[in-house]
Design an enzyme around this catalytic site. Structure first.
Site, PDB file in Angstrom:
ATOM      1  N   GLY A 165       1.188  -1.814   4.163  1.00 40.21           N
ATOM      2  CA  GLY A 165       1.797  -0.498   3.970  1.00 40.21           C
ATOM      3  C   GLY A 165       3.061  -0.365   4.782  1.00 40.21           C
ATOM      4  O   GLY A 165       4.178  -0.506   4.274  1.00 40.21           O
ATOM      5  N   SER A 166       2.891  -0.129   6.082  1.00 41.73           N
ATOM      6  CA  SER A 166       4.067   0.146   6.906  1.00 41.73           C
ATOM      7  C   SER A 166       5.034  -1.023   6.994  1.00 41.73           C
ATOM      8  O   SER A 166       6.251  -0.805   7.091  1.00 41.73           O
ATOM      9  CB  SER A 166       3.638   0.637   8.294  1.00 41.73           C
ATOM     10  OG  SER A 166       2.490  -0.008   8.731  1.00 41.73           O
ATOM     11  N   SER A 200       0.851  -1.185   0.000  1.00 48.05           N
ATOM     12  CA  SER A 200       0.000   0.000   0.000  1.00 48.05           C
ATOM     13  C   SER A 200       0.887   1.235   0.000  1.00 48.05           C
ATOM     14  O   SER A 200       1.657   1.459   0.946  1.00 48.05           O
ATOM     15  CB  SER A 200      -0.897   0.019   1.241  1.00 48.05           C
ATOM     16  OG  SER A 200      -1.420   1.329   1.401  1.00 48.05           O
ATOM     17  N   MET A 252     -11.203  -5.829   5.868  1.00 47.82           N
ATOM     18  CA  MET A 252     -10.404  -4.853   6.609  1.00 47.82           C
ATOM     19  C   MET A 252     -10.074  -5.443   7.982  1.00 47.82           C
ATOM     20  O   MET A 252     -10.981  -5.828   8.731  1.00 47.82           O
ATOM     21  CB  MET A 252     -11.167  -3.537   6.805  1.00 47.82           C
ATOM     22  CG  MET A 252     -11.401  -2.715   5.552  1.00 47.82           C
ATOM     23  SD  MET A 252      -9.922  -2.263   4.629  1.00 47.82           S
ATOM     24  CE  MET A 252      -8.976  -1.356   5.853  1.00 47.82           C
ATOM     25  N   ASP A 282      -6.402  -6.401   4.628  1.00 47.48           N
ATOM     26  CA  ASP A 282      -5.795  -5.060   4.598  1.00 47.48           C
ATOM     27  C   ASP A 282      -5.836  -4.458   5.999  1.00 47.48           C
ATOM     28  O   ASP A 282      -6.914  -4.285   6.572  1.00 47.48           O
ATOM     29  CB  ASP A 282      -6.602  -4.196   3.622  1.00 47.48           C
ATOM     30  CG  ASP A 282      -5.998  -2.821   3.381  1.00 47.48           C
ATOM     31  OD1 ASP A 282      -4.884  -2.551   3.855  1.00 47.48           O
ATOM     32  OD2 ASP A 282      -6.675  -2.018   2.693  1.00 47.48           O
ATOM     33  N   GLY A 283      -4.639  -4.154   6.526  1.00 49.15           N
ATOM     34  CA  GLY A 283      -4.550  -3.473   7.809  1.00 49.15           C
ATOM     35  C   GLY A 283      -3.771  -4.279   8.833  1.00 49.15           C
ATOM     36  O   GLY A 283      -4.169  -5.387   9.198  1.00 49.15           O
ATOM     37  N   HIS A 286      -1.282  -1.443  -4.245  1.00 45.26           N
ATOM     38  CA  HIS A 286      -2.542  -1.068  -3.579  1.00 45.26           C
ATOM     39  C   HIS A 286      -2.572   0.443  -3.381  1.00 45.26           C
ATOM     40  O   HIS A 286      -1.654   1.026  -2.796  1.00 45.26           O
ATOM     41  CB  HIS A 286      -2.624  -1.801  -2.241  1.00 45.26           C
ATOM     42  CG  HIS A 286      -3.912  -1.605  -1.502  1.00 45.26           C
ATOM     43  ND1 HIS A 286      -5.070  -2.287  -1.816  1.00 45.26           N
ATOM     44  CD2 HIS A 286      -4.229  -0.819  -0.443  1.00 45.26           C
ATOM     45  CE1 HIS A 286      -6.038  -1.931  -0.980  1.00 45.26           C
ATOM     46  NE2 HIS A 286      -5.547  -1.026  -0.139  1.00 45.26           N
ATOM     47  N   ASP A 294      -4.777   3.565  -1.864  1.00 42.48           N
ATOM     48  CA  ASP A 294      -5.843   3.905  -0.921  1.00 42.48           C
ATOM     49  C   ASP A 294      -6.378   5.297  -1.189  1.00 42.48           C
ATOM     50  O   ASP A 294      -5.691   6.298  -0.976  1.00 42.48           O
ATOM     51  CB  ASP A 294      -5.301   3.842   0.508  1.00 42.48           C
ATOM     52  CG  ASP A 294      -5.059   2.417   0.966  1.00 42.48           C
ATOM     53  OD1 ASP A 294      -6.008   1.621   0.931  1.00 42.48           O
ATOM     54  OD2 ASP A 294      -3.916   2.101   1.332  1.00 42.48           O
ATOM     55  N   HIS A 307      -8.441   0.973  -3.840  1.00 43.91           N
ATOM     56  CA  HIS A 307      -9.343   0.810  -2.698  1.00 43.91           C
ATOM     57  C   HIS A 307     -10.030   2.150  -2.432  1.00 43.91           C
ATOM     58  O   HIS A 307      -9.406   3.073  -1.908  1.00 43.91           O
ATOM     59  CB  HIS A 307      -8.490   0.347  -1.498  1.00 43.91           C
ATOM     60  CG  HIS A 307      -9.231   0.197  -0.217  1.00 43.91           C
ATOM     61  ND1 HIS A 307      -8.578  -0.045   0.978  1.00 43.91           N
ATOM     62  CD2 HIS A 307     -10.558   0.234   0.073  1.00 43.91           C
ATOM     63  CE1 HIS A 307      -9.484  -0.134   1.954  1.00 43.91           C
ATOM     64  NE2 HIS A 307     -10.676   0.040   1.435  1.00 43.91           N
ATOM     65  N   GLY A 360      -8.861   4.126   7.173  1.00 37.71           N
ATOM     66  CA  GLY A 360      -8.563   5.558   7.290  1.00 37.71           C
ATOM     67  C   GLY A 360      -7.102   5.870   7.526  1.00 37.71           C
ATOM     68  O   GLY A 360      -6.637   6.932   7.122  1.00 37.71           O
ATOM     69  N   PHE A 361      -6.391   4.942   8.136  1.00 39.30           N
ATOM     70  CA  PHE A 361      -4.992   5.214   8.482  1.00 39.30           C
ATOM     71  C   PHE A 361      -4.146   3.953   8.358  1.00 39.30           C
ATOM     72  O   PHE A 361      -4.635   2.846   8.597  1.00 39.30           O
ATOM     73  CB  PHE A 361      -4.883   5.738   9.922  1.00 39.30           C
ATOM     74  CG  PHE A 361      -5.699   6.976  10.156  1.00 39.30           C
ATOM     75  CD1 PHE A 361      -5.201   8.229   9.793  1.00 39.30           C
ATOM     76  CD2 PHE A 361      -6.971   6.887  10.687  1.00 39.30           C
ATOM     77  CE1 PHE A 361      -5.971   9.374   9.982  1.00 39.30           C
ATOM     78  CE2 PHE A 361      -7.750   8.032  10.883  1.00 39.30           C
ATOM     79  CZ  PHE A 361      -7.241   9.277  10.526  1.00 39.30           C
ATOM     80  N   GLY A 362      -2.880   4.147   8.010  1.00 35.28           N
ATOM     81  CA  GLY A 362      -1.922   3.063   8.056  1.00 35.28           C
ATOM     82  C   GLY A 362      -1.382   2.914   9.476  1.00 35.28           C
ATOM     83  O   GLY A 362      -1.665   3.740  10.349  1.00 35.28           O
ATOM     84  N   MET A 375      -8.965   8.135  -0.151  1.00 33.40           N
ATOM     85  CA  MET A 375      -9.747   8.545   1.035  1.00 33.40           C
ATOM     86  C   MET A 375     -10.296   9.949   0.843  1.00 33.40           C
ATOM     87  O   MET A 375      -9.590  10.829   0.346  1.00 33.40           O
ATOM     88  CB  MET A 375      -8.841   8.530   2.266  1.00 33.40           C
ATOM     89  CG  MET A 375      -8.181   7.189   2.526  1.00 33.40           C
ATOM     90  SD  MET A 375      -7.090   7.294   3.940  1.00 33.40           S
ATOM     91  CE  MET A 375      -6.576   5.581   4.080  1.00 33.40           C
ATOM     92  N   MET A 397     -12.183   4.464  -0.484  1.00 37.21           N
ATOM     93  CA  MET A 397     -12.812   4.753   0.809  1.00 37.21           C
ATOM     94  C   MET A 397     -13.506   6.104   0.658  1.00 37.21           C
ATOM     95  O   MET A 397     -13.128   7.108   1.268  1.00 37.21           O
ATOM     96  CB  MET A 397     -11.747   4.773   1.909  1.00 37.21           C
ATOM     97  CG  MET A 397     -11.268   3.366   2.269  1.00 37.21           C
ATOM     98  SD  MET A 397      -9.704   3.349   3.158  1.00 37.21           S
ATOM     99  CE  MET A 397      -8.571   3.362   1.770  1.00 37.21           C
TER     100      MET A 397
END
Ligand code: DX5
Ligand code: ZN
Length: 223
Positions: free
Chosen positions: A201-202, A12, A141, A179-180, A37, A39, A70, A146-148, A41, A72
């Site tokens: 992501g992170s 991501s 999810m 995801d997440g 990916h 995101d 994705h 909303g946040f990584g 938002m 959102m």
């Protein structure tokens, strides 16, 4: 419960360096990513704002890997065509963003992209039971969107297993993504429950060595 062989890895870019996104996309592609990916938002459906179709379009020349977009955003319908034209291969909408997910998914397919449906942690797996014939991807999810950088919700593992059973029963070729909070510890749990796409992501972009970070997400027992 069916566990799947080799999961696809989808970095991501939300966790990438936004000042050089093109290079960041190319770097994970070179490091072994399967999908990218993205995101999107809107500051309304989720409490954060990221980027829109212009950024997707600008990134398109930087890799040939599929773009997994994705959304959102609420509403999503007015923007589906713009994302398809920008180069999205997969377009995923949230079932919670309504109002007519079935129609939106059919529209995505008509635009030439693969339709995907996303479920927030509070949404039960049965919410997609009447959409199995119109989706190519189901995304669970494992954090609230909303946040990584949030913590993986282990409560979602049973949902993944139930969706894997629903997919098997449908007889359709549907990808099951998570995801997440995916990292080297949680990835094997998600795969064991039945996921076959790992979005991270992170765990990838906060790592100095992207190839090592991607390899670490592929469960040792898989293959
Ligand atoms: C969250 C996004 C995720 C996020 C994942 O709303 O949908 O794709 O970037 O980030 P990590 O892997 O850091 O939890
Ligand atoms: Zn995402």
């Amino acid at each position: 419960m069916t566990s799947v062989a080799r999961p696809l890895i989808a970095p991501s870019i939300l966790a990438a360096d936004f000042s050089r996104l093109g290079e960041e996309v190319a770097a994970v592609a070179k490091a072994g990513a399967d999908w990218i990916h993205l995101d999107v938002m809107d500051g309304h459906f989720v409490p954060n704002i990221s980027f829109g179709p212009q950024v997707v379009k600008a990134l398109r020349p930087h890799t040939t890997l599929p773009f997994d977009v994705h959304l959102m955003i609420e509403p999503a319908d007015p923007y589906l065509e713009a994302f398809a034209k920008a180069g999205a291969d997969n377009i995923l909408i949230h079932i919670e963003a309504g109002p007519h997910a079935h129609r939106s998914l059919q529209h995505i397919r008509a635009l030439g992209a693969k339709p995907g449906i996303v479920l927030c942690p509070a949404t039960p797996p049965e919410a997609v039971s009447e959409l199995m014939d119109v989706v190519d991807i189901i995304l669970v999810m494992t954090v609230n969107p909303g946040f990584g950088g949030q913590k993986f919700l282990t409560s979602q593992l049973s949902k993944i297993s139930r969706l894997r059973d629903m997919i098997t029963r449908s007889g359709r070729d549907i990808r099951l993504a998570v995801d997440g909070g995916i990292d080297a510890t949680t990835a094997p749990l998600a795969v064991k429950a039945g996921a076959d796409v790992l979005i991270a992501g992170s765990a990838i972009y906060a790592h100095a060595d992207y190839a090592a970070a991607i390899a670490a997400l592929k469960p040792q027992s898989a293959e």
